[in-house]
Motif scaffolding. Structure first.
Motif, mmCIF file in Angstrom:
data_model
loop_
_atom_site.group_PDB
_atom_site.id
_atom_site.type_symbol
_atom_site.label_atom_id
_atom_site.label_comp_id
_atom_site.label_asym_id
_atom_site.label_seq_id
_atom_site.Cartn_x
_atom_site.Cartn_y
_atom_site.Cartn_z
ATOM 1 N N ILE A 121 0.852 -1.201 0.000
ATOM 2 C CA ILE A 121 0.000 0.000 0.000
ATOM 3 C C ILE A 121 0.878 1.238 0.000
ATOM 4 O O ILE A 121 1.881 1.304 0.717
ATOM 5 N N THR A 122 0.512 2.223 -0.816
ATOM 6 C CA THR A 122 1.138 3.539 -0.762
ATOM 7 C C THR A 122 0.088 4.537 -0.294
ATOM 8 O O THR A 122 -1.085 4.414 -0.645
ATOM 9 N N VAL A 123 0.506 5.499 0.498
ATOM 10 C CA VAL A 123 -0.434 6.443 1.114
ATOM 11 C C VAL A 123 -0.189 7.852 0.606
ATOM 12 O O VAL A 123 0.954 8.308 0.530
ATOM 13 N N ASN A 124 -1.274 8.529 0.264
ATOM 14 C CA ASN A 124 -1.257 9.960 -0.038
ATOM 15 C C ASN A 124 -2.193 10.621 0.969
ATOM 16 O O ASN A 124 -3.417 10.543 0.831
ATOM 17 N N MET A 125 -1.621 11.231 2.006
ATOM 18 C CA MET A 125 -2.425 11.863 3.050
ATOM 19 C C MET A 125 -2.447 13.371 2.825
ATOM 20 O O MET A 125 -1.402 14.013 2.768
ATOM 21 N N VAL A 126 -3.655 13.916 2.684
ATOM 22 C CA VAL A 126 -3.830 15.347 2.445
ATOM 23 C C VAL A 126 -4.348 15.995 3.723
ATOM 24 O O VAL A 126 -5.408 15.624 4.239
ATOM 25 N N LEU A 127 -3.599 16.958 4.242
ATOM 26 C CA LEU A 127 -3.982 17.662 5.461
ATOM 27 C C LEU A 127 -4.656 18.976 5.092
ATOM 28 O O LEU A 127 -4.067 19.812 4.406
ATOM 29 N N ASN A 128 -5.876 19.150 5.514
ATOM 30 C CA ASN A 128 -6.565 20.426 5.322
ATOM 31 C C ASN A 128 -7.707 20.515 6.318
ATOM 32 O O ASN A 128 -8.058 19.532 6.967
ATOM 33 N N ASN A 129 -8.266 21.691 6.434
ATOM 34 C CA ASN A 129 -9.325 21.922 7.413
ATOM 35 C C ASN A 129 -10.660 22.241 6.762
ATOM 36 O O ASN A 129 -11.529 22.845 7.377
#
Length: 301
Positions: A121-129
């Motif tokens: 598995i590869t992860v693309n984590m996007v941080l936003n509010n």
């Protein structure tokens, strides 16, 4: 003959517009397709297809039967896919949306353990509010805090957090400590601008009365960690979740402003699109988060 095979032969003839193309689609002979359809019509006692030398089309009864049969076949296909997926090792790109504060403080530190357990598995984590539309924006799942308002998503509760008003001992030494909600009008309140209606704190008095306090004023910040830093620096009182301030409170850097007020508890959820089955990569991450946060919250962070 097998009832499901008969249904599949009939539906494929309708889909392809004839027996020859249906036979190619199913990988069997034209005569075998014809036998399956004839057996189905004989069993039902009804003619399902109009046959001419030039074309094949469903009868009125056949068209009604086709709609139901296609649903049954689709469900059978999804059932097969479910079994296959549950036996397949989780893999592929996993796109996650998460609020900045929670992502930086609690997801980022544990991603290494997850990727080590699931190397495919590869992860693309996007941080936003901001509120993210999972499907239209191409996310597999999100971690959200607070009430779940979107009923089109599945929500798996991971843990809870509380929200409390906090400030530094230095601030209280300089400006005094509020004893009740009305006293907040005389204090420096720090505004978190990235939350809806964040200019208003919704508090509950010891009596159970719901109160609202306006906070826009001396300092406005669009990041929770920066607000916490402002609190530690003695700039004012902020209303923050326990997952953000817990360590600072344990270290004595901040204290609760009005400890006697009832605690507001918020759920922390893993949310993902509904479907007949959950993708293995999503299921693996939800299970991982459930175990990771099993002993966390609402105050123990």
């Amino acid at each position: 003959m097998d009832r499901l095979t008969e249904m599949e032969a009939f539906a494929t003839v309708v889909d392809q517009g004839g027996f020859t193309d249906a036979a190619k689609k199913m990988g069997i002979s034209k005569s075998a397709v014809s036998k399956h359809v004839s057996a189905l019509e004989a069993r039902l006692g009804a003619r399902l297809l109009n046959r001419t030398t030039r074309r094949v089309s469903p009868t009125e009864i056949g068209l009604a039967y086709y709609d139901r049969a296609r649903r049954v076949l689709n469900d059978a296909g999804e059932a097969d896919a479910l079994v296959t997926s549950m036996q397949t090792a989780p893999s592929g790109l996993l796109r996650i949306s998460v609020a900045t504060d929670f992502g930086m403080n609690h997801l980022s530190p544990v991603l290494g353990a997850f990727l080590g357990a699931y190397p495919d598995i590869t992860v693309n984590m996007v941080l936003n509010n901001r509120y993210v539309e999972l499907i239209s924006e191409g996310f597999d799942m999100a971690v959200r805090i607070g009430e779940m308002e979107d009923s089109t998503l599945r929500a798996h509760k991971l843990t809870e957090t509380t929200r409390r008003m906090i400030a530094s001992p230095g601030y209280f030494a300089q400006y005094g400590r509020p004893e009740k909600i009305d006293d907040l009008n005389d204090h420096k309140l720090l505004h978190y601008s990235n939350q809806a209606n964040s200019a208003v704190w919704k508090l509950t008095a010891p009596s159970g009365e719901k109160r609202q306090v306006r906070t826009a004023g001396w300092l406005t910040v669009n990041d929770g960690q920066s607000l916490l830093n402002a609190c530690i620096g003695g700039l004012g009182i902020a209303y923050l979740p326990s997952f953000l301030y817990a360590e600072a409170k344990r270290s004595g850097l901040v204290e609760e402003a009005i400890p006697d007020l009832p605690h507001e508890t918020l759920g922390i959820y893993a949310v993902y699109p509904q479907g007949h089955f959950t993708q293995p990569k999503v299921r693996a991450f939800v299970d991982f988060l459930s175990k990771t946060f099993a002993d966390k919250g609402p105050d123990s962070w």
